[in-house]
Design a protein around this motif. Structure first.
Motif, short mmCIF file in Angstrom:
data_model
loop_
_atom_site.label_atom_id
_atom_site.label_comp_id
_atom_site.label_asym_id
_atom_site.label_seq_id
_atom_site.Cartn_x
_atom_site.Cartn_y
_atom_site.Cartn_z
N UNK A 1 0.82 -1.21 0.00
CA UNK A 1 0.00 0.00 0.00
C UNK A 1 0.85 1.25 0.00
N UNK A 2 1.92 1.25 0.78
CA UNK A 2 2.82 2.40 0.82
C UNK A 2 3.47 2.60 -0.54
N UNK A 3 3.88 1.51 -1.16
CA UNK A 3 4.49 1.59 -2.48
C UNK A 3 3.51 2.15 -3.51
N UNK A 4 2.27 1.69 -3.45
CA UNK A 4 1.24 2.19 -4.37
C UNK A 4 0.99 3.67 -4.15
N UNK A 5 0.93 4.08 -2.89
CA UNK A 5 0.73 5.50 -2.59
C UNK A 5 1.89 6.35 -3.12
N UNK A 6 3.10 5.84 -3.01
CA UNK A 6 4.24 6.58 -3.54
C UNK A 6 4.16 6.69 -5.06
N UNK A 7 3.77 5.60 -5.72
CA UNK A 7 3.60 5.64 -7.18
C UNK A 7 2.52 6.63 -7.58
N UNK A 8 1.42 6.64 -6.84
CA UNK A 8 0.34 7.58 -7.14
C UNK A 8 0.80 9.02 -6.94
N UNK A 9 1.62 9.24 -5.92
CA UNK A 9 2.14 10.59 -5.67
C UNK A 9 3.02 11.03 -6.85
N UNK A 10 3.88 10.13 -7.32
CA UNK A 10 4.75 10.45 -8.46
C UNK A 10 3.91 10.73 -9.70
N UNK A 11 2.87 9.94 -9.93
CA UNK A 11 2.01 10.16 -11.10
C UNK A 11 1.28 11.49 -10.99
N UNK A 12 0.86 11.84 -9.78
CA UNK A 12 0.19 13.13 -9.57
C UNK A 12 1.15 14.27 -9.90
N UNK A 13 2.40 14.14 -9.45
CA UNK A 13 3.38 15.17 -9.73
C UNK A 13 3.60 15.28 -11.25
N UNK A 14 3.64 14.14 -11.93
CA UNK A 14 3.81 14.16 -13.39
C UNK A 14 2.64 14.85 -14.07
N UNK A 15 1.42 14.55 -13.60
CA UNK A 15 0.24 15.18 -14.19
C UNK A 15 0.23 16.68 -13.93
N UNK A 16 0.62 17.09 -12.73
CA UNK A 16 0.68 18.53 -12.44
C UNK A 16 1.72 19.22 -13.32
N UNK A 17 2.86 18.57 -13.51
CA UNK A 17 3.89 19.15 -14.38
C UNK A 17 3.40 19.24 -15.83
N UNK A 18 2.71 18.19 -16.28
CA UNK A 18 2.17 18.20 -17.65
C UNK A 18 1.12 19.30 -17.79
N UNK A 19 0.31 19.50 -16.76
CA UNK A 19 -0.70 20.56 -16.78
C UNK A 19 -0.04 21.93 -16.87
N UNK A 20 1.02 22.15 -16.10
CA UNK A 20 1.75 23.42 -16.15
C UNK A 20 2.35 23.63 -17.53
N UNK A 21 2.93 22.58 -18.08
CA UNK A 21 3.53 22.67 -19.42
C UNK A 21 2.45 22.99 -20.46
N UNK A 22 1.29 22.37 -20.32
CA UNK A 22 0.19 22.61 -21.25
C UNK A 22 -0.27 24.07 -21.19
#
Length: 167
Positions: free
Chosen positions: A97-118
Protein backbone atom coordinates in the motif's frame (compact mmCIF):
# COMPACT_ATOMS: atom_id res chain seq x y z
CA UNK A 1 8.68 8.37 18.60
CA UNK A 2 5.16 8.27 17.21
CA UNK A 3 4.97 12.08 17.00
CA UNK A 4 8.40 12.33 15.44
CA UNK A 5 7.52 9.70 12.82
CA UNK A 6 4.25 11.47 11.96
CA UNK A 7 6.05 14.78 11.33
CA UNK A 8 8.38 13.34 8.68
CA UNK A 9 7.91 13.18 4.91
CA UNK A 10 5.13 10.84 3.69
CA UNK A 11 7.41 8.23 2.12
CA UNK A 12 9.55 7.89 5.27
CA UNK A 13 6.60 8.37 7.63
CA UNK A 14 4.71 5.31 6.39
CA UNK A 15 7.70 2.99 6.80
CA UNK A 16 8.55 4.31 10.26
CA UNK A 17 4.95 4.10 11.44
CA UNK A 18 4.75 0.48 10.30
CA UNK A 19 7.93 -0.34 12.21
CA UNK A 20 6.65 1.55 15.24
CA UNK A 21 3.39 -0.45 15.24
CA UNK A 22 5.41 -3.64 14.97
CA UNK A 23 7.65 -2.62 17.89
CA UNK A 24 4.63 -1.67 20.01
CA UNK A 25 3.02 -5.03 19.29
CA UNK A 26 6.24 -6.84 20.19
CA UNK A 27 6.48 -4.81 23.41
CA UNK A 28 2.90 -5.71 24.36
CA UNK A 29 3.58 -9.37 23.62
CA UNK A 30 6.69 -9.31 25.78
CA UNK A 31 4.80 -7.58 28.61
CA UNK A 32 2.06 -10.20 28.56
CA UNK A 33 4.67 -12.95 28.44
CA UNK A 34 6.44 -11.39 31.42
CA UNK A 35 3.18 -11.16 33.40
CA UNK A 36 2.37 -14.76 32.58
CA UNK A 37 5.82 -15.94 33.70
CA UNK A 38 5.73 -13.78 36.83
CA UNK A 39 2.34 -15.13 37.83
CA UNK A 40 3.55 -18.64 37.04
CA UNK A 41 6.53 -18.18 39.38
CA UNK A 42 4.35 -16.82 42.22
CA UNK A 43 1.93 -19.64 41.75
CA UNK A 44 4.75 -22.19 41.53
CA UNK A 45 4.93 -22.58 45.33
CA UNK A 46 1.17 -23.12 45.61
CA UNK A 47 1.35 -25.53 42.73
CA UNK A 48 4.16 -27.48 44.35
CA UNK A 49 2.09 -27.74 47.55
CA UNK A 50 -0.85 -29.02 45.60
CA UNK A 51 1.28 -31.47 43.68
CA UNK A 52 2.91 -32.81 46.83
CA UNK A 53 -0.41 -33.20 48.56
CA UNK A 54 -1.99 -34.66 45.50
CA UNK A 55 0.93 -36.84 44.44
CA UNK A 56 -1.24 -39.84 44.80
CA UNK A 57 -3.82 -38.17 42.58
CA UNK A 58 -1.13 -37.27 40.06
CA UNK A 59 -0.35 -40.91 39.56
CA UNK A 60 -3.94 -41.54 38.70
CA UNK A 61 -4.19 -38.84 36.04
CA UNK A 62 -5.42 -40.51 32.93
CA UNK A 63 -3.75 -40.54 29.57
CA UNK A 64 -6.90 -38.93 28.20
CA UNK A 65 -6.29 -35.75 30.20
CA UNK A 66 -2.70 -35.63 29.07
CA UNK A 67 -3.82 -36.18 25.49
CA UNK A 68 -6.32 -33.31 25.76
CA UNK A 69 -3.62 -31.10 27.22
CA UNK A 70 -1.28 -31.99 24.35
CA UNK A 71 -4.03 -31.32 21.81
CA UNK A 72 -4.79 -27.97 23.43
CA UNK A 73 -1.11 -27.06 23.35
CA UNK A 74 -0.92 -28.13 19.71
CA UNK A 75 -3.95 -26.00 18.80
CA UNK A 76 -2.48 -23.05 20.67
CA UNK A 77 0.78 -23.41 18.75
CA UNK A 78 -1.09 -23.65 15.44
CA UNK A 79 -3.11 -20.56 16.32
CA UNK A 80 0.09 -18.70 17.17
CA UNK A 81 1.58 -19.72 13.83
CA UNK A 82 -1.54 -18.54 11.98
CA UNK A 83 -1.41 -15.24 13.83
CA UNK A 84 2.25 -14.79 12.92
CA UNK A 85 1.49 -15.61 9.27
CA UNK A 86 -1.43 -13.16 9.28
CA UNK A 87 0.79 -10.50 10.78
CA UNK A 88 3.43 -11.10 8.11
CA UNK A 89 0.77 -10.87 5.40
CA UNK A 90 -0.56 -7.66 6.94
CA UNK A 91 2.92 -6.10 6.95
CA UNK A 92 3.48 -7.12 3.32
CA UNK A 93 0.11 -5.63 2.39
CA UNK A 94 0.95 -2.43 4.21
CA UNK A 95 4.29 -2.17 2.41
CA UNK A 96 2.51 -2.72 -0.90
CA UNK A 97 0.00 0.00 0.00
CA UNK A 98 2.82 2.40 0.82
CA UNK A 99 4.49 1.59 -2.48
CA UNK A 100 1.24 2.19 -4.37
CA UNK A 101 0.73 5.50 -2.59
CA UNK A 102 4.24 6.58 -3.54
CA UNK A 103 3.60 5.64 -7.18
CA UNK A 104 0.34 7.58 -7.14
CA UNK A 105 2.14 10.59 -5.67
CA UNK A 106 4.75 10.45 -8.46
CA UNK A 107 2.01 10.16 -11.10
CA UNK A 108 0.19 13.13 -9.57
CA UNK A 109 3.38 15.17 -9.73
CA UNK A 110 3.81 14.16 -13.39
CA UNK A 111 0.24 15.18 -14.19
CA UNK A 112 0.68 18.53 -12.44
CA UNK A 113 3.89 19.15 -14.38
CA UNK A 114 2.17 18.20 -17.65
CA UNK A 115 -0.70 20.56 -16.78
CA UNK A 116 1.75 23.42 -16.15
CA UNK A 117 3.53 22.67 -19.42
CA UNK A 118 0.19 22.61 -21.25
CA UNK A 119 -0.72 26.03 -19.86
CA UNK A 120 2.68 27.35 -20.99
CA UNK A 121 2.14 25.95 -24.48
CA UNK A 122 -1.36 27.42 -24.55
CA UNK A 123 0.04 30.85 -23.65
CA UNK A 124 2.68 30.53 -26.38
CA UNK A 125 0.02 29.56 -28.94
CA UNK A 126 -2.05 32.59 -27.98
CA UNK A 127 0.98 34.87 -28.43
CA UNK A 128 1.78 33.24 -31.78
CA UNK A 129 -1.82 33.72 -32.93
CA UNK A 130 -1.65 37.44 -32.08
CA UNK A 131 1.67 37.79 -33.90
CA UNK A 132 0.31 35.99 -36.99
CA UNK A 133 -2.84 38.14 -36.95
CA UNK A 134 -0.72 41.30 -36.79
CA UNK A 135 1.51 40.01 -39.60
CA UNK A 136 -1.56 39.25 -41.72
CA UNK A 137 -2.91 42.78 -41.16
CA UNK A 138 0.44 44.32 -42.06
CA UNK A 139 0.64 42.16 -45.17
CA UNK A 140 -2.84 43.24 -46.26
CA UNK A 141 -2.02 46.87 -45.55
CA UNK A 142 1.26 46.57 -47.48
CA UNK A 143 -0.63 45.03 -50.45
CA UNK A 144 -3.04 47.99 -50.46
CA UNK A 145 -0.18 50.45 -50.24
CA UNK A 146 1.75 48.73 -53.07
CA UNK A 147 -1.42 48.49 -55.15
CA UNK A 148 -2.11 52.17 -54.56
CA UNK A 149 1.47 53.09 -55.55
CA UNK A 150 1.19 50.95 -58.69
CA UNK A 151 -2.11 52.62 -59.62
CA UNK A 152 -0.62 56.07 -59.01
CA UNK A 153 2.46 55.18 -61.13
CA UNK A 154 0.30 53.77 -63.93
CA UNK A 155 -1.85 56.92 -63.89
CA UNK A 156 1.30 59.07 -63.83
CA UNK A 157 2.80 57.17 -66.78
CA UNK A 158 -0.47 57.38 -68.65
CA UNK A 159 -0.62 61.14 -68.05
CA UNK A 160 3.00 61.58 -69.10
CA UNK A 161 2.42 59.57 -72.27
CA UNK A 162 -0.75 61.47 -72.99
CA UNK A 163 0.92 64.84 -72.67
CA UNK A 164 4.00 63.78 -74.64
CA UNK A 165 2.00 62.24 -77.45
CA UNK A 166 -0.48 65.06 -77.61
CA UNK A 167 2.21 67.70 -78.24
Amino acid sequence: MDLEARSLQPNVKAILLAKLREYKSDLNNLKSEHKRLASANSNQAARDDLLESGMADAMSVSANQRGRLMMSTERLNESSDRIKESRRTMLETEELGVSILQDLHQQRQSLLHANDTLHGVDDNISKSKKILTNMSRRMSRNKWIISSIIVVLVVAIALILYFKLSK
